[in-house]
Scaffold this active site. Structure first.
Site, mmCIF file in Angstrom:
data_model
loop_
_atom_site.group_PDB
_atom_site.id
_atom_site.type_symbol
_atom_site.label_atom_id
_atom_site.label_comp_id
_atom_site.label_asym_id
_atom_site.label_seq_id
_atom_site.Cartn_x
_atom_site.Cartn_y
_atom_site.Cartn_z
ATOM 1 N N SER B 19 0.821 -1.208 0.000
ATOM 2 C CA SER B 19 0.000 0.000 0.000
ATOM 3 C C SER B 19 0.858 1.263 0.000
ATOM 4 C CB SER B 19 -0.890 0.000 1.239
ATOM 5 O OG SER B 19 -1.658 1.170 1.277
ATOM 6 N N CYS B 126 -1.522 4.378 12.740
ATOM 7 C CA CYS B 126 -2.031 5.751 12.726
ATOM 8 C C CYS B 126 -2.312 6.229 14.141
ATOM 9 C CB CYS B 126 -3.339 5.813 11.950
ATOM 10 S SG CYS B 126 -3.091 5.442 10.248
ATOM 11 N N LYS B 161 -2.246 -4.995 9.331
ATOM 12 C CA LYS B 161 -0.849 -4.653 9.018
ATOM 13 C C LYS B 161 -0.176 -4.049 10.236
ATOM 14 C CE LYS B 161 1.878 -2.089 5.628
ATOM 15 N NZ LYS B 161 1.775 -1.393 4.332
HETATM 16 C C1 LIG Z 1 5.675 6.458 -0.090
HETATM 17 C C2 LIG Z 1 5.074 5.392 0.764
HETATM 18 C C3 LIG Z 1 3.722 5.457 1.120
HETATM 19 C C4 LIG Z 1 3.160 4.482 1.936
HETATM 20 N N1 LIG Z 1 1.810 4.541 2.228
HETATM 21 C C5 LIG Z 1 1.245 3.548 2.973
HETATM 22 C C6 LIG Z 1 -0.156 3.524 3.228
HETATM 23 O O1 LIG Z 1 -0.900 4.369 2.754
HETATM 24 N N2 LIG Z 1 -0.669 2.531 4.010
HETATM 25 C C7 LIG Z 1 0.130 1.542 4.526
HETATM 26 O O2 LIG Z 1 -0.360 0.654 5.216
HETATM 27 N N3 LIG Z 1 1.458 1.521 4.278
HETATM 28 C C8 LIG Z 1 2.035 2.495 3.508
HETATM 29 N N4 LIG Z 1 3.398 2.445 3.248
HETATM 30 C C9 LIG Z 1 4.206 1.354 3.794
HETATM 31 C C10 LIG Z 1 4.442 0.242 2.754
HETATM 32 O O3 LIG Z 1 3.232 -0.334 2.347
HETATM 33 C C11 LIG Z 1 5.373 -0.835 3.309
HETATM 34 O O4 LIG Z 1 4.783 -1.414 4.454
HETATM 35 C C12 LIG Z 1 6.726 -0.278 3.685
HETATM 36 O O5 LIG Z 1 7.140 0.675 2.746
HETATM 37 C C13 LIG Z 1 7.811 -1.348 3.800
HETATM 38 O O6 LIG Z 1 7.981 -2.041 2.589
HETATM 39 P P1 LIG Z 1 9.132 -1.661 1.509
HETATM 40 O O7 LIG Z 1 10.418 -1.597 2.261
HETATM 41 O O8 LIG Z 1 9.068 -2.746 0.491
HETATM 42 O O9 LIG Z 1 8.754 -0.338 0.947
HETATM 43 C C14 LIG Z 1 3.959 3.428 2.421
HETATM 44 C C15 LIG Z 1 5.303 3.368 2.070
HETATM 45 C C16 LIG Z 1 5.872 4.318 1.252
HETATM 46 C C17 LIG Z 1 7.329 4.217 0.899
#
Ligand SMILES: Cc1cc2nc3c(=O)[nH]c(=O)nc-3n(C[C@H](O)[C@H](O)[C@H](O)COP(=O)(O)O)c2cc1C
Ligand SMILES: Cc1cc2nc3c(=O)[nH]c(=O)nc-3n(C[C@H](O)[C@H](O)[C@H](O)COP(=O)(O)OP(=O)(O)OC[C@H]3O[C@@H](n4cnc5c(N)ncnc54)[C@H](O)[C@@H]3O)c2cc1C
Ligand SMILES: Cc1cc2nc3c(=O)[nH]c(=O)nc-3n(C[C@H](O)[C@H](O)[C@H](O)COP(=O)(O)OP(=O)(O)OC[C@H]3O[C@@H](n4cnc5c(N)ncnc54)[C@H](O)[C@@H]3O)c2cc1C
Ligand SMILES: Cc1cc2nc3c(=O)[nH]c(=O)nc-3n(C[C@H](O)[C@H](O)[C@H](O)COP(=O)(O)O)c2cc1C
Ligand code: FES
Ligand code: FES
Lengths: 266, 298, 298, 266
Positions: B19, B126, B161
């Site tokens: 997400s 949150c 999550k």
């Molecule tokens: C720019 C950005 C926006 C994100 N927005 C959300 C979100 O709206 N809701 C959510 O549950 N996680 C959000 N995340 C977290 C990611 O879904 C993920 O859990 C986190 O980035 C770790 O994974 P990664 O290292 O592969 O990015 C966001 C991450 C990034 C980088």
């Protein structure tokens, strides 16, 4: 439009810390103002791509779009990513994604286009000048060596004026001084295209708006995705509805109507 | 065999997009083949549209990035009406990520989604405005409340999550399981900060932000493994996945599926490449994702 | 002006080496100029010598590394008798990092050090065997007990080194301050894990290990900043420092001094280079480390 | 002995995935068995240096030590670090730290040195052969192309025997088979020097010890510091005192008496 591995044709230091990078690439349709996201190395550090405007489209003339066999970027070495890029040699490859963003809108037939750039802001405006073949390019450079960038521009069919802060070449002072002279109440109907440092854009927008002249600005923000999904490159606009206030430089821009931008927040 | 069943959802492969890193999905249509993904998890949705934080919102860090997007989104109603139709006909599962500032917010978003999506993922990272801003995801009691409430508001499978910003992830796993979650995804971003030395200011307008990307992978794998020691529901591993090998670390540690996040920014085709890499590994090693899940020999 | 005073210690500059990354100090004599360092923090010392963990003990991760050395060390007595004399005459402060498995262990190590060193740094990231293995550093009450006990066993300045594996670092800051610590250093490593996909085994013999290096810098800066919001005693920032700029992030966030850890492996001269870089920055900007400490404008 | 930036003289692929890397470096005293820690890039990823043995000392003959104007490394591309190294070109630089570790002890005057290597284990033994100018080198290669590495060894003044698993050149089978033939009860007083995969070392040690022959093994472990301070490269020994049981490959080794090692734990 996938990320493609593109062969480096040349990567030359044209001025201290300024490089021309030629990339072999059967380009999709490109319009002035488009940019690319370039992955400067296969390493995980630096992690993110870097955005660069298109300076030239190789093997192409303007025909409603540019569509060529390669592109030339012009970039300045400012940090780690551009440093790594500058060490690449012809024959090596880099991953590119693009063309991205929305280019500059056309001037109306009878409008006089004024293109104003500071530093690397010249990049998208060179391509615009090549397309429009008329109007004037105002270039604000730090000194005579940077000013040299626009030497070849006259062949593009436009006028070129230079301002340098030290007065070593062209007008002494800020490039926005030149803009003031170009947009006077008795000059023909104008439209301004601006790219460069925020201070310059702000002032260009102020001057243009004061004279009732439309001003298109190309903005820069740190970017992660370049395609409108990370929501990282937000810029505050004057949109009435609160939740529509932040627009994305990469996908809503990088070119915006100067009136749209909340200049106070920038 | 790379297909997996998870909380009643059939996924053609274990790779989802995380997400907030994949927009509302349709933005990626020009760049990748969405049908090659197990599922798409869309940007976090709230009851009302949100404008998000002022900029700068992102900054690169060593092998990672910090973000403080502020959960900008179009709101659940606009999502259902305007964004979801753009994915119509695309054969993959769509999962809505939801969040709120009160338990009631969460419930209402879940209700409004109806059965428009395949599953709901609850983002509990949150701040709970009613509880003085303490984050739902760091207090097992608050997490329990949110998850129970969402469960009672939807018939869809619910994934919770988890936030990594806790002393003991196992406590959180147990709390949300008790609340009835159908699956658990982890990890969300880790709170971090970067400072502009010359300006003596935080780089991000919000001071701190969430760290993601390869830098956090070892922490994420550890948390998935710890969670797997106690979890009864299926786990979805997230954090720094760039390659199929990264994804397989999570699967071997105990995850039934994975999500690819930040890597989508490095290459919009990343998630599909991860899925293809897992398929190749499974074929070469004559195994299955099911067999690999939790196969760590300690 | 780069000299700082910290818990009664005069440091010629704010740069120390982090425990476990600089041996007993003398190993670096061929590689760097120890007298250019503010202080040297030596490898963690226990009451009795310890053999440490089986290998593999280390593994590289994106912009970081995991270690599970198992606190191998010669023991406090051999340190005082054999290792310390090798640093004799070298003009810098020597700080002993100590740990134990019981409160009594910690006390005894502190006692045996006498006044052979300039200060003691307490590593509370160790499992408390009497408390069933729960880590001293994740429980404010246990942390309080250890720190109080060490304080009562020594007249030296006491620095308490905090573990980042907690939900709220501020709670830990308050607990160890109440126990009388003279300064606080943070962060120690973050628990992480890496898996060898082909062998389906953890890479480290101990399954999990401690993550260090540039990858963790954003998390460390955030924790130092959070600690600075409540701390009354001086802070020492640690985590992923490679350059002077990295160190300055910590100082601006609120640290009076810093420690360079993993970077010593990249270049044994790293810590000195960081010190020199800070000096240059301070000179160029006509400021002082004192003025920079906590100068973040939010 | 600080970390120095060393210019690359050449970096050639001599066999698929095998590279000879020449580094300009006014070397300190080097003895066979010494290694260097090489930083393969300026990026933070990969973070750590990589250990490589010294294959040749350029511009130097053995004179109680080697002391030259450069070194040659021989390395195999196995992962990310060696991949990046293989992409470097002459004229670029890499950071090196060394020489590190303890080299091979001398044989006694009347002892016959038997050097046995598998794969890249040949690296320190080539330098030892150049120093000793006698004895025999036994090389276990995967096939005839890898076996080519020892072609030039005869000029060093030692005998050379090769075993390949596929029998494409030299003896078919494991190189330890050759070792058995060299150490027979009626052969002269021998001393074994071994470097290569763990399985090979274990078997070489077993054979040597069974015949009452001394065996020096050079070990490999993942390393972070290379100078004995991270305690990451621990290898379990048979030391009686428990807390002295783990020795560091980088600073106590990489050369150990085979009897010292706890082979079960390796
Ligand atoms: C720019 C950005 C926006 C994100 N927005 C959300 C979100 O709206 N809701 C959510 O549950 N996680 C959000 N995340 C977290 C990611 O879904 C993920 O859990 C986190 O980035 C770790 O994974 P990664 O290292 O592969 O990015 C966001 C991450 C990034 C980088
Ligand atoms: C649409 C667009 C077009 C651009 N076109 C050009 C061009 O044609 N030529 C050129 O020289 N530069 C151009 N830039 C700026 C260029 O992207 C940055 O100079 C470059 O990203 C710096 O990377 P670095 O790693 O060297 O610097 P670092 O400072 O090490 O980069 C750190 C981070 O900051 C970001 N960043 C730093 N400066 C800028 C900046 N000015 N704008 C956006 N992000 C930045 C980087 O992307 C990176 O994420 C453009 C920027 C944008 C947004
Ligand atoms: C004392 C010593 C001397 C060596 N001499 C040579 C030589 O002359 N020629 C040569 O080709 N190789 C040599 N090696 C092995 C060489 O260091 C590794 O092949 C190399 O580090 C692999 O790095 P990579 O990034 O390509 O592989 P990756 O697998 O990507 O590396 C990941 C990590 O594992 C470590 N690692 C992987 N394989 C080994 C290994 N076999 N030994 C130690 N660490 C390893 C790396 O250092 C790194 O930390 C030597 C190793 C040691 C300890
Ligand atoms: C190999 C290694 C050994 C360590 N040993 C100790 C130790 O004995 N005591 C301690 O308090 N911290 C120890 N640490 C933690 C470091 O002192 C430091 O807190 C941590 O590595 C974060 O800093 P860095 O990112 O600069 O390395 C060790 C770290 C490493 C990498
Ligand atoms: S860079 Fe991601 S939305 Fe613009
Ligand atoms: S590599 Fe650090 S002790 Fe050997």
């Amino acid at each position: 439009m996938q990320s493609v591995s593109s062969k480096i044709l040349y990567n030359e230091e044209v001025l201290p810390r300024y490089f021309r990078l030629g990339l072999q690439w059967k380009t999709p349709a490109i319009v002035p103002g488009h940019f690319l996201m370039v992955r400067v190395s296969g390493s995980l550090d630096p992690l993110l791509r870097r955005p660069f405007g298109v300076y030239k489209v190789l093997g192409s003339k303007w025909k409603s779009v540019f569509r060529g066999t390669g592109v030339e970027l012009l970039y300045q070495v400012v940090g780690r990513g551009t440093k790594i890029l500058s060490e690449k040699r012809a024959g090596e490859s880099v991953d590119i994604l693009g063309p991205l963003g929305n280019g500059f809108p056309d001037p109306e037939r009878k409008q006089n286009p004024i293109m104003i750039a500071g530093g690397m802001g010249i990049v998208p405006l060179r391509l615009l000048a090549e397309k429009l073949k008329r109007g004037v390019v105002l270039f604000g450079a730090r000194g005579s060596s940077e000013a040299g960038i626009v030497k070849g521009f006259r062949g593009l069919g436009c006028r070129v004026k230079v301002a340098t802060e030290d007065g070593s070449i062209g007008r002494r002072g800020l490039v926005t001084g030149l803009l003031k002279e170009e947009i006077t109440p008795d000059s023909p109907d104008s439209v301004v295209y601006a790219c460069g440092p925020v201070g310059m854009l702000k002032e260009a927008a102020r001057i243009a708006q004061a004279e009732g002249v439309k001003c298109h600005v190309s903005l820069e923000r740190s970017m992660a995705c370049g395609i409108g999904v990370c929501l990282g490159c937000a810029v505050k606009t004057r949109a009435r509805e609160e939740f529509k206030r932040y627009k994305m430089v990469c996908s809503d821009g990088p070119v915006f109507d100067s009136k749209e931008i909340d200049w106070e927040a920038l | 065999m790379v297909s997996v069943e998870l909380a009643g959802l059939k996924l053609k492969n274990p790779v989802m997009t995380a997400s907030g890193t994949f927009g509302y999905g349709s933005e990626f249509l020009p760049y990748t083949d969405l049908e090659k993904l197990g599922a798409i998890v869309v940007k976090g949705l709230s009851l009302n549209p949100r404008q998000g934080n002022p900029g700068p919102r992102i900054v690169e860090t060593p092998c990672g990035m910090l973000n403080a997007i502020g959960l900008q989104n179009v709101g659940v109603d606009a999502f259902v009406k305007e964004k979801l139709p753009k994915l119509k006909g695309i054969k993959t599962q769509i999962i809505a990520n939801i969040f709120g500032e009160t338990v009631e917010d969460y419930m209402e978003v879940a209700k409004r989604l109806g059965d428009s999506v395949s599953a709901i993922e609850i983002n509990i990272s949150c701040p709970n405005v009613k509880k003085g801003g303490i984050v739902f995801g760091t207090d097992p009691n608050e997490a329990f409340k949110v998850v129970s409430a969402v469960k009672s508001s939807t018939t869809l499978p619910v994934i919770t999550k988890l936030s990594p910003n806790v002393t003991d992830i196992k406590v959180m796993v147990k709390a949300v399981e008790e609340a009835g979650t159908d699956a658990i995804s982890l990890i969300n971003t880790i709170t971090g900060m970067a400072i502009d030395v010359d300006k003596r200011r935080p780089v991000l307008a919000t001071i701190t932000g969430g760290l993601s990307g390869p830098a956090i992978k070892p922490i994420a794998v550890r948390m998935v493994w710890q969670a797997a020691q106690v979890a009864k529901v299926p786990l979805i591993g997230i954090g720094g996945i760039v390659t199929a090998k990264d994804a397989l670390e999570f699967i071997i540690a105990g995850a039934k599926a994975v999500q690819v996040g930040t890597a989508n920014f490095m290459d919009p085709d990343s998630a599909v490449k991860v899925a293809e890499g897992i398929e190749e590994y499974v074929r070469k090693n004559k195994t299955s994702v099911k067999e690999l899940t939790g196969s760590l020999r300690v």
